[in-house]
Design a protein around this motif. Structure first.
Motif, PDB file in Angstrom:
ATOM      1  N   GLY A  15      40.810  52.783  43.404  1.00  0.00           N
ATOM      2  CA  GLY A  15      42.095  53.462  43.210  1.00  0.00           C
ATOM      3  C   GLY A  15      42.897  53.888  44.586  1.00  0.00           C
ATOM      4  N   SER A  16      43.387  54.791  44.786  1.00  0.00           N
ATOM      5  CA  SER A  16      44.151  55.187  45.927  1.00  0.00           C
ATOM      6  C   SER A  16      43.349  55.181  47.151  1.00  0.00           C
ATOM      7  N   VAL A  17      42.118  55.820  46.895  1.00  0.00           N
ATOM      8  CA  VAL A  17      41.248  55.912  47.977  1.00  0.00           C
ATOM      9  C   VAL A  17      40.199  54.848  48.005  1.00  0.00           C
ATOM     10  N   GLY A  18      39.516  54.522  46.906  1.00  0.00           N
ATOM     11  CA  GLY A  18      38.436  53.445  47.040  1.00  0.00           C
ATOM     12  C   GLY A  18      39.021  52.176  47.555  1.00  0.00           C
ATOM     13  N   LEU A  35      33.580  49.319  42.645  1.00  0.00           N
ATOM     14  CA  LEU A  35      33.399  49.146  41.136  1.00  0.00           C
ATOM     15  C   LEU A  35      34.323  50.093  40.533  1.00  0.00           C
ATOM     16  N   ASP A  36      35.177  49.599  39.453  1.00  0.00           N
ATOM     17  CA  ASP A  36      36.098  50.327  38.578  1.00  0.00           C
ATOM     18  C   ASP A  36      35.905  50.120  36.955  1.00  0.00           C
ATOM     19  N   ARG A  37      35.908  51.137  36.449  1.00  0.00           N
ATOM     20  CA  ARG A  37      35.660  50.966  34.824  1.00  0.00           C
ATOM     21  C   ARG A  37      37.014  50.438  34.127  1.00  0.00           C
ATOM     22  N   GLY A  44      43.876  53.896  37.696  1.00  0.00           N
ATOM     23  CA  GLY A  44      43.755  55.299  37.362  1.00  0.00           C
ATOM     24  C   GLY A  44      44.925  55.983  37.845  1.00  0.00           C
ATOM     25  N   SER A  45      44.761  56.825  38.546  1.00  0.00           N
ATOM     26  CA  SER A  45      46.144  57.932  38.965  1.00  0.00           C
ATOM     27  C   SER A  45      46.745  57.161  39.841  1.00  0.00           C
ATOM     28  N   ASN A  46      46.574  55.896  40.671  1.00  0.00           N
ATOM     29  CA  ASN A  46      47.382  55.262  41.804  1.00  0.00           C
ATOM     30  C   ASN A  46      48.718  54.949  41.131  1.00  0.00           C
ATOM     31  N   ALA A  49      51.483  57.419  40.682  1.00  0.00           N
ATOM     32  CA  ALA A  49      51.961  58.139  41.785  1.00  0.00           C
ATOM     33  C   ALA A  49      53.599  57.684  42.125  1.00  0.00           C
ATOM     34  N   ILE A  50      54.518  58.494  42.597  1.00  0.00           N
ATOM     35  CA  ILE A  50      55.641  57.972  42.781  1.00  0.00           C
ATOM     36  C   ILE A  50      55.956  57.259  44.009  1.00  0.00           C
ATOM     37  N   GLY A  51      55.039  57.453  44.842  1.00  0.00           N
ATOM     38  CA  GLY A  51      55.280  56.675  46.297  1.00  0.00           C
ATOM     39  C   GLY A  51      55.594  57.384  47.489  1.00  0.00           C
ATOM     40  N   GLY A  52      55.688  58.757  47.246  1.00  0.00           N
ATOM     41  CA  GLY A  52      55.723  59.590  48.495  1.00  0.00           C
ATOM     42  C   GLY A  52      54.828  59.511  49.649  1.00  0.00           C
ATOM     43  N   LEU A  53      54.957  59.260  50.838  1.00  0.00           N
ATOM     44  CA  LEU A  53      54.238  59.211  51.915  1.00  0.00           C
ATOM     45  C   LEU A  53      54.481  60.254  53.040  1.00  0.00           C
ATOM     46  N   ARG A 175      31.515  50.421  34.665  1.00  0.00           N
ATOM     47  CA  ARG A 175      31.488  51.805  34.682  1.00  0.00           C
ATOM     48  C   ARG A 175      29.976  52.277  35.540  1.00  0.00           C
ATOM     49  N   LEU A 176      30.012  53.318  36.518  1.00  0.00           N
ATOM     50  CA  LEU A 176      28.981  53.560  36.794  1.00  0.00           C
ATOM     51  C   LEU A 176      28.334  54.593  35.682  1.00  0.00           C
ATOM     52  N   THR A 177      26.947  54.432  35.825  1.00  0.00           N
ATOM     53  CA  THR A 177      26.469  55.120  34.742  1.00  0.00           C
ATOM     54  C   THR A 177      25.176  55.649  35.313  1.00  0.00           C
ATOM     55  N   MET A 339      41.961  64.507  45.721  1.00  0.00           N
ATOM     56  CA  MET A 339      42.804  63.952  46.525  1.00  0.00           C
ATOM     57  C   MET A 339      44.451  65.139  45.956  1.00  0.00           C
ATOM     58  N   CYS A 340      44.062  65.962  44.798  1.00  0.00           N
ATOM     59  CA  CYS A 340      45.481  66.656  44.499  1.00  0.00           C
ATOM     60  C   CYS A 340      46.593  65.646  44.205  1.00  0.00           C
ATOM     61  N   GLY A 341      47.760  66.009  44.729  1.00  0.00           N
ATOM     62  CA  GLY A 341      49.070  65.349  44.700  1.00  0.00           C
ATOM     63  C   GLY A 341      49.208  64.418  45.640  1.00  0.00           C
ATOM     64  N   GLN A 342      48.171  64.035  46.384  1.00  0.00           N
ATOM     65  CA  GLN A 342      48.361  63.267  47.948  1.00  0.00           C
ATOM     66  C   GLN A 342      47.369  62.188  47.925  1.00  0.00           C
ATOM     67  N   GLY A 343      46.869  61.473  47.127  1.00  0.00           N
ATOM     68  CA  GLY A 343      45.820  60.488  47.129  1.00  0.00           C
ATOM     69  C   GLY A 343      46.426  59.239  47.793  1.00  0.00           C
ATOM     70  N   PHE A 344      47.816  58.928  47.401  1.00  0.00           N
ATOM     71  CA  PHE A 344      48.287  57.555  47.730  1.00  0.00           C
ATOM     72  C   PHE A 344      48.466  57.800  49.339  1.00  0.00           C
ATOM     73  N   MET A 345      49.125  58.801  49.953  1.00  0.00           N
ATOM     74  CA  MET A 345      49.524  58.947  51.196  1.00  0.00           C
ATOM     75  C   MET A 345      48.157  59.028  52.038  1.00  0.00           C
ATOM     76  N   LEU A 346      47.205  59.868  51.515  1.00  0.00           N
ATOM     77  CA  LEU A 346      45.928  60.017  52.328  1.00  0.00           C
ATOM     78  C   LEU A 346      45.214  58.836  52.380  1.00  0.00           C
TER      79      LEU A 346
HETATM   80  C1  LIG Z   1      53.258  62.053  38.367  1.00  0.00           C
HETATM   81  C2  LIG Z   1      52.664  61.678  39.657  1.00  0.00           C
HETATM   82  C3  LIG Z   1      53.259  61.651  41.152  1.00  0.00           C
HETATM   83  C4  LIG Z   1      52.404  61.606  42.053  1.00  0.00           C
HETATM   84  N1  LIG Z   1      52.903  61.187  43.259  1.00  0.00           N
HETATM   85  C5  LIG Z   1      52.204  61.087  44.432  1.00  0.00           C
HETATM   86  C6  LIG Z   1      52.949  60.796  45.686  1.00  0.00           C
HETATM   87  O1  LIG Z   1      54.224  60.619  45.763  1.00  0.00           O
HETATM   88  N2  LIG Z   1      52.227  60.668  46.649  1.00  0.00           N
HETATM   89  C7  LIG Z   1      51.039  60.759  46.739  1.00  0.00           C
HETATM   90  O2  LIG Z   1      50.458  60.545  47.721  1.00  0.00           O
HETATM   91  N3  LIG Z   1      50.196  61.098  45.664  1.00  0.00           N
HETATM   92  C8  LIG Z   1      50.997  61.091  44.435  1.00  0.00           C
HETATM   93  N4  LIG Z   1      50.493  61.339  43.274  1.00  0.00           N
HETATM   94  C9  LIG Z   1      48.745  61.723  43.464  1.00  0.00           C
HETATM   95  C10 LIG Z   1      48.029  60.312  43.267  1.00  0.00           C
HETATM   96  O3  LIG Z   1      48.278  59.524  42.219  1.00  0.00           O
HETATM   97  C11 LIG Z   1      46.685  60.777  43.451  1.00  0.00           C
HETATM   98  O4  LIG Z   1      46.323  61.698  44.418  1.00  0.00           O
HETATM   99  C12 LIG Z   1      45.734  59.754  43.841  1.00  0.00           C
HETATM  100  O5  LIG Z   1      46.031  58.423  42.805  1.00  0.00           O
HETATM  101  C13 LIG Z   1      44.314  59.756  43.482  1.00  0.00           C
HETATM  102  O6  LIG Z   1      43.506  58.762  44.274  1.00  0.00           O
HETATM  103  P1  LIG Z   1      42.149  58.558  43.893  1.00  0.00           P
HETATM  104  O7  LIG Z   1      41.773  57.231  44.503  1.00  0.00           O
HETATM  105  O8  LIG Z   1      41.428  59.901  44.027  1.00  0.00           O
HETATM  106  O9  LIG Z   1      41.939  58.489  42.423  1.00  0.00           O
HETATM  107  P2  LIG Z   1      42.328  57.024  41.417  1.00  0.00           P
HETATM  108  O10 LIG Z   1      43.678  56.383  41.960  1.00  0.00           O
HETATM  109  O11 LIG Z   1      42.517  57.513  39.921  1.00  0.00           O
HETATM  110  O12 LIG Z   1      41.129  56.221  41.449  1.00  0.00           O
HETATM  111  C14 LIG Z   1      40.031  56.432  40.647  1.00  0.00           C
HETATM  112  C15 LIG Z   1      39.090  55.245  40.181  1.00  0.00           C
HETATM  113  O13 LIG Z   1      37.780  55.754  39.827  1.00  0.00           O
HETATM  114  C16 LIG Z   1      37.749  54.991  38.644  1.00  0.00           C
HETATM  115  N5  LIG Z   1      36.369  55.515  38.039  1.00  0.00           N
HETATM  116  C17 LIG Z   1      36.447  56.925  37.240  1.00  0.00           C
HETATM  117  N6  LIG Z   1      35.055  57.010  36.896  1.00  0.00           N
HETATM  118  C18 LIG Z   1      34.529  55.764  37.265  1.00  0.00           C
HETATM  119  C19 LIG Z   1      33.257  55.360  36.762  1.00  0.00           C
HETATM  120  N7  LIG Z   1      32.256  56.133  36.134  1.00  0.00           N
HETATM  121  N8  LIG Z   1      32.876  54.153  37.143  1.00  0.00           N
HETATM  122  C20 LIG Z   1      33.533  53.309  37.850  1.00  0.00           C
HETATM  123  N9  LIG Z   1      34.898  53.670  38.129  1.00  0.00           N
HETATM  124  C21 LIG Z   1      35.156  54.973  37.544  1.00  0.00           C
HETATM  125  C22 LIG Z   1      38.836  55.015  37.791  1.00  0.00           C
HETATM  126  O14 LIG Z   1      39.020  54.061  36.989  1.00  0.00           O
HETATM  127  C23 LIG Z   1      40.103  54.960  38.898  1.00  0.00           C
HETATM  128  O15 LIG Z   1      40.801  53.766  39.027  1.00  0.00           O
HETATM  129  C24 LIG Z   1      51.073  61.407  42.146  1.00  0.00           C
HETATM  130  C25 LIG Z   1      50.297  61.643  40.824  1.00  0.00           C
HETATM  131  C26 LIG Z   1      51.145  61.915  39.688  1.00  0.00           C
HETATM  132  C27 LIG Z   1      50.388  61.987  38.357  1.00  0.00           C
END
Ligand SMILES: Cc1cc2nc3c(=O)[nH]c(=O)nc-3n(C[C@H](O)[C@H](O)[C@H](O)COP(=O)(O)OP(=O)(O)OC[C@H]3O[C@@H](n4cnc5c(N)ncnc54)[C@H](O)[C@@H]3O)c2cc1C
Length: 386
Positions: A15-18, A35-37, A44-46, A49-53, A175-177, A339-346
């Motif tokens: 996702g946004s971090v991985g 790996l991603d399920r 997932g959340s990526n 996100a609306i794209g703010g950086l 999926r990681l098990t 990553m709360c609301g900031q995973g894309f920018m982080l």
């Molecule tokens: C409406 C909205 C607006 C947002 N706007 C912004 C923004 O403007 N700027 C910003 O920076 N952030 C924004 N965010 C927040 C941002 O989307 C998240 O913080 C970020 O995507 C989290 O990144 P992540 O990599 O931790 O999780 P994800 O991107 O969700 O990645 C985690 C991945 O782990 C995988 N996974 C989970 N469990 C397993 C398993 N057992 N085995 C294998 N894979 C697994 C999932 O399938 C997923 O793809 C917004 C979020 C929302 C909902």
């Protein structure tokens, strides 16, 4: 090695971090598996996100990580030829009440000390940057011109393709098990399709971070809550920065919106109280609530037609700061969650920091950053610009 394929590091979650972490590790010459399920990158959340950086944060750790992320996003097209719809419009936190003026001004000294280009603009100066803001009651606001926005979909695909070109392996629908460990040290992972060996496993599972950590017997305080976003039709540019209004009102804590490089206005609101859980079905209450606040702030927005709404998850922590660090419970296991609301920018800045952690090349600044993000902190404070 008893497992069929082995890697230097395995990342759980593309996702946004991985994904940028896979890129940074592969760029450092490591053999990496992500790996991603879900069936493809960023599902997932990526993609929600609306794209703010922004590097406009309230603490030195996120300012530092995001300043590096901004460099990566801002120079990506120039360095690789791939367009991720980066637009450097800046961020503006607006103040219509002394409470918000005070909060925003109190943060300025620390933000500047952290290297952020930010200033307080009084109402006339702010109106030069955002001429359509409602004038009555406007006190002023911050403006950080080097923040911006980009497409989360294009950006993650760009990082994914580059990581693959550098040798990173991605496996989807997997999926990681479970974890494989020996003598208190991780040696690999188990999935629903097989086993892989690695001395380093990085949990970047976002909203599922706590569930994945539990597979290693580790308790992390990451709890998803849901947020909705929306996009309008595209119109000629009229809005420069991301506008953030942190005034709480009944039903919502804050809301933010910007005009994308391709002309659409994209926006979000933070519900209050939080909507805890994994529900990503859109509601009918979101649009009236956010639209009335936005039109009140910029009356001209009433002419725009909304094209689509969606809902996604923030992986929240008790204090609003990410959780990044090596687990004490299991050697070789790293947490990069919450990553709360900031995973894309982080993501991109954090990916490089994680690569230095894996290689053992962290700097003094990195070590200071990691104290703020430690999984073992007390989780007492609360992020002011979450
Ligand atoms: C409406 C909205 C607006 C947002 N706007 C912004 C923004 O403007 N700027 C910003 O920076 N952030 C924004 N965010 C927040 C941002 O989307 C998240 O913080 C970020 O995507 C989290 O990144 P992540 O990599 O931790 O999780 P994800 O991107 O969700 O990645 C985690 C991945 O782990 C995988 N996974 C989970 N469990 C397993 C398993 N057992 N085995 C294998 N894979 C697994 C999932 O399938 C997923 O793809 C917004 C979020 C929302 C909902």
């Amino acid at each position: 090695m008893t497992t069929p394929s082995s890697f230097d590091a395995i990342i759980v979650g593309a996702g946004s971090v991985g994904t940028p972490t896979a890129l940074a590790l592969a760029a450092s010459g490591l053999k990496v598996l992500a790996l991603d399920r879900l069936p493809s990158v960023g599902q997932g959340s990526n993609k929600r996100a609306i794209g703010g950086l922004r590097a406009t944060h309230s603490d030195p750790a996120k300012i530092r990580i995001c300043l590096r992320s901004l460099e990566i996003f801002a120079t990506w097209k120039h360095r690789t030829g791939v367009d991720i719809e980066w637009h450097q419009g800046g961020y503006s936190y607006v103040a219509y009440r002394p409470e918000e003026e005070r909060t925003l001004k109190e943060l300025l000294a620390g933000q500047k000390a952290g290297g952020l280009n930010i200033d307080w603009l009084d109402a006339p100066a702010l109106l030069e940057v955002i001429p359509d803001l409602r004038r009555d009651g406007l006190i002023g606001g911050t403006f950080s011109p080097e923040d911006g926005n980009a497409s989360p979909l294009l950006a993650i695909h760009a990082f994914y393709r580059r990581a693959q070109a550098l040798g990173a392996v991605f496996r989807f629908d997997e999926r990681l098990t479970g974890l494989i460990a020996s003598g208190g040290r991780v040696t690999g992972v188990r999935t629903d399709k097989g086993e892989y060996g690695a001395p380093v496993v990085i949990n970047a599972a976002g909203p599922w971070g706590a569930e994945v950590a539990a597979l290693a017997g580790i308790d992390v305080p990451v709890r998803p809550d849901s947020h909705e976003g929306a996009v309008t039709e595209a119109v000629a540019r009229f809005l420069g920065p991301m506008v953030v209004d942190i005034r709480p009102v009944a039903g919502s804590a804050n809301y933010y919106f910007y005009q994308h490089a391709t002309g659409q206005v994209i926006f979000c609101i933070t519900p209050s109280p939080s909507l805890w859980g994994m529900d990503v079905r859109e509601t009918s209450s979101f649009l009236p609530m956010v639209a009335s606040r936005m039109v009140d702030l910029i009356p001209r927005l009433k002419n725009l037609r909304v094209r689509r709404t969606w809902r996604g998850l923030y992986p929240m922590t008790p204090d609003g700061f990410p959780i990044v660090g090596w687990a004490r419970e299991l050697e070789g296991y790293m947490l990069a969650v919450g990553m709360c609301g900031q995973g894309f920018m982080l993501g991109p800045g954090l990916g490089e920091l994680i690569a230095r952690m894996v290689l053992g090349t962290t700097t003094g600044d990195d070590r200071e950053t990691l104290t703020y993000l430690s999984p073992y902190r007390e989780f007492k404070g609360m992020e002011k610009l979450k």
